[in-house]
Design an enzyme around this catalytic site. Structure first.
Site, PDB file in Angstrom:
ATOM      1  N   LYS A  68     -15.454   1.247  15.883  1.00 23.43           N
ATOM      2  CA  LYS A  68     -15.467   0.592  14.565  1.00 23.43           C
ATOM      3  C   LYS A  68     -14.267  -0.340  14.443  1.00 23.43           C
ATOM      4  O   LYS A  68     -14.393  -1.474  13.971  1.00 23.43           O
ATOM      5  CB  LYS A  68     -15.437   1.643  13.440  1.00 23.43           C
ATOM      6  N   HIS A  89     -14.452  -5.493   9.641  1.00 24.40           N
ATOM      7  CA  HIS A  89     -13.973  -6.515   8.718  1.00 24.40           C
ATOM      8  C   HIS A  89     -12.453  -6.482   8.603  1.00 24.40           C
ATOM      9  O   HIS A  89     -11.795  -7.501   8.638  1.00 24.40           O
ATOM     10  CB  HIS A  89     -14.626  -6.260   7.347  1.00 24.40           C
ATOM     11  N   ARG A  90     -11.888  -5.254   8.505  1.00 22.43           N
ATOM     12  CA  ARG A  90     -10.431  -5.133   8.355  1.00 22.43           C
ATOM     13  C   ARG A  90      -9.724  -5.630   9.609  1.00 22.43           C
ATOM     14  O   ARG A  90      -8.744  -6.371   9.543  1.00 22.43           O
ATOM     15  CB  ARG A  90     -10.053  -3.671   8.083  1.00 22.43           C
ATOM     16  N   THR A 114       0.852  -1.186   0.000  1.00 21.76           N
ATOM     17  CA  THR A 114       0.000   0.000   0.000  1.00 21.76           C
ATOM     18  C   THR A 114       0.891   1.241   0.000  1.00 21.76           C
ATOM     19  O   THR A 114       2.033   1.194   0.471  1.00 21.76           O
ATOM     20  CB  THR A 114      -0.934   0.022   1.237  1.00 21.76           C
ATOM     21  N   TYR A 117     -18.763   3.712   2.626  1.00 20.80           N
ATOM     22  CA  TYR A 117     -20.176   3.403   2.852  1.00 20.80           C
ATOM     23  C   TYR A 117     -20.559   3.412   4.344  1.00 20.80           C
ATOM     24  O   TYR A 117     -21.675   3.020   4.695  1.00 20.80           O
ATOM     25  CB  TYR A 117     -20.503   2.016   2.273  1.00 20.80           C
ATOM     26  N   ASP A 118     -19.662   3.829   5.224  1.00 22.34           N
ATOM     27  CA  ASP A 118     -19.937   3.795   6.667  1.00 22.34           C
ATOM     28  C   ASP A 118     -21.278   4.440   7.050  1.00 22.34           C
ATOM     29  O   ASP A 118     -21.991   3.896   7.903  1.00 22.34           O
ATOM     30  CB  ASP A 118     -18.806   4.469   7.453  1.00 22.34           C
ATOM     31  N   ASP A 128      -7.790  -6.306   0.067  1.00 19.95           N
ATOM     32  CA  ASP A 128      -8.839  -5.713  -0.760  1.00 19.95           C
ATOM     33  C   ASP A 128     -10.160  -5.875  -0.002  1.00 19.95           C
ATOM     34  O   ASP A 128     -10.381  -6.900   0.648  1.00 19.95           O
ATOM     35  CB  ASP A 128      -8.918  -6.388  -2.132  1.00 19.95           C
TER      36      ASP A 128
HETATM   37  P1  IMP Z   1     -10.101  -0.834  -0.259  1.00 13.66           P
HETATM   38  O1  IMP Z   1      -9.903  -2.179  -0.877  1.00 13.66           O
HETATM   39  O2  IMP Z   1      -9.721  -0.784   1.205  1.00 13.66           O
HETATM   40  O3  IMP Z   1      -9.454   0.271  -1.071  1.00 13.66           O
HETATM   41  O4  IMP Z   1     -11.677  -0.539  -0.288  1.00 13.66           O
HETATM   42  C1  IMP Z   1     -12.415  -0.457  -1.498  1.00 13.66           C
HETATM   43  C2  IMP Z   1     -13.679   0.377  -1.286  1.00 13.66           C
HETATM   44  O5  IMP Z   1     -14.576  -0.299  -0.385  1.00 13.66           O
HETATM   45  C3  IMP Z   1     -13.446   1.749  -0.660  1.00 13.66           C
HETATM   46  O6  IMP Z   1     -13.162   2.721  -1.640  1.00 13.66           O
HETATM   47  C4  IMP Z   1     -14.781   2.027   0.020  1.00 13.66           C
HETATM   48  O7  IMP Z   1     -15.738   2.497  -0.915  1.00 13.66           O
HETATM   49  C5  IMP Z   1     -15.215   0.642   0.472  1.00 13.66           C
HETATM   50  N1  IMP Z   1     -14.762   0.386   1.858  1.00 13.66           N
HETATM   51  C6  IMP Z   1     -13.675  -0.354   2.229  1.00 13.66           C
HETATM   52  N2  IMP Z   1     -13.564  -0.400   3.565  1.00 13.66           N
HETATM   53  C7  IMP Z   1     -14.595   0.325   4.049  1.00 13.66           C
HETATM   54  C8  IMP Z   1     -15.011   0.651   5.371  1.00 13.66           C
HETATM   55  O8  IMP Z   1     -14.409   0.261   6.398  1.00 13.66           O
HETATM   56  N3  IMP Z   1     -16.119   1.402   5.461  1.00 13.66           N
HETATM   57  C9  IMP Z   1     -16.823   1.845   4.392  1.00 13.66           C
HETATM   58  N4  IMP Z   1     -16.468   1.596   3.141  1.00 13.66           N
HETATM   59  C10 IMP Z   1     -15.364   0.828   2.959  1.00 13.66           C
END
Ligand code: IMP
Length: 193
Positions: free
Chosen positions: A171, A176-177, A7, A150-151, A68
């Site tokens: 949070k 999920h993360r 990243t 989308y939080d 991802d």
């Molecule tokens: P990324 O893979 O972490 O870059 O996430 C891809 C997309 O998923 C982001 O641009 C957000 O639109 C959505 N997203 C990922 N993680 C979150 C979160 O924790 N809350 C809300 N939206 C999320």
């Protein structure tokens, strides 16, 4: 052991370094001389996580992991899923993505959804995957100002608030993360012993 987190986001690196502890030293893409944007051309979350980790592992010959994340809405067949960041097309931003999602859910009986994060580790030729899921429902209008993406429209199961109404430290306990990272860190601990 030094591990590259695929990243360019220094905040993500600091956050994950705190979770991983001192046995593993995390470096970002800048530190290994990788300045290019990493391609995400696959149509699944594991596919994209693998593509980024595999690219760095083979091009820079360094142990590496990538993540991802997507929002998967049951009644929409898992959309926006891997396309979460670009759901609204050229006009994409968090506001437009949420507006399109709410429009697509008008009149639907189910609003069940989940966030899913997939991590791919390439420490050798064998990719290893770790996953974290947060289940919930999509609300009827955006609420709250914390977080991102989308939080404001996501209500985790068991909470009356949206993710954007929860303080970030709340949070981060259930996300999920965080769950994917916990599975990943548990695996790293087994490598230490
Ligand atoms: P990324 O893979 O972490 O870059 O996430 C891809 C997309 O998923 C982001 O641009 C957000 O639109 C959505 N997203 C990922 N993680 C979150 C979160 O924790 N809350 C809300 N939206 C999320």
């Amino acid at each position: 052991m030094t591990l590259c987190f695929a990243t360019h986001n220094e905040h993500k690196i600091a956050e994950v370094q705190a979770l991983v502890g001192k046995s593993f030293s995390l470096v970002g893409l800048e530190s290994i001389g990788c300045r290019e944007e990493l391609a995400e051309e696959q149509d699944t979350l594991p596919g994209n996580a693998w593509q980024k980790a595999h690219y760095v592992f083979t091009r820079y010959q360094t142990p590496c992991f990538a993540d991802d994340t997507g929002l998967e809405v049951e009644t929409l067949g898992g959309a926006p899923g891997v396309f979460s960041a670009r759901y609204a097309g050229p006009q994409r931003n968090a506001h437009n993505n949420m507006a399109l999602l709410l429009k697509n859910l008008e009149g639907r009986a189910s609003r069940a959804a989940r966030f899913r994060t997939v991590i791919c580790l390439m420490a050798d030729e064998q990719p290893r995957y770790f996953e974290g899921v947060l289940t919930g429902t999509i609300g009827f209008e955006p609420r709250g100002h914390h977080g991102f993406g989308y939080d404001p429209v996501f209500l985790p199961d068991g909470y009356p608030q949206t993710l954007a109404e929860l303080p970030l430290h709340e949070k981060n306990k259930i996300s999920h993360r965080a769950r994917a990272m916990a599975a990943f860190v548990a695996y790293l601990q087994t490598l230490k012993s």
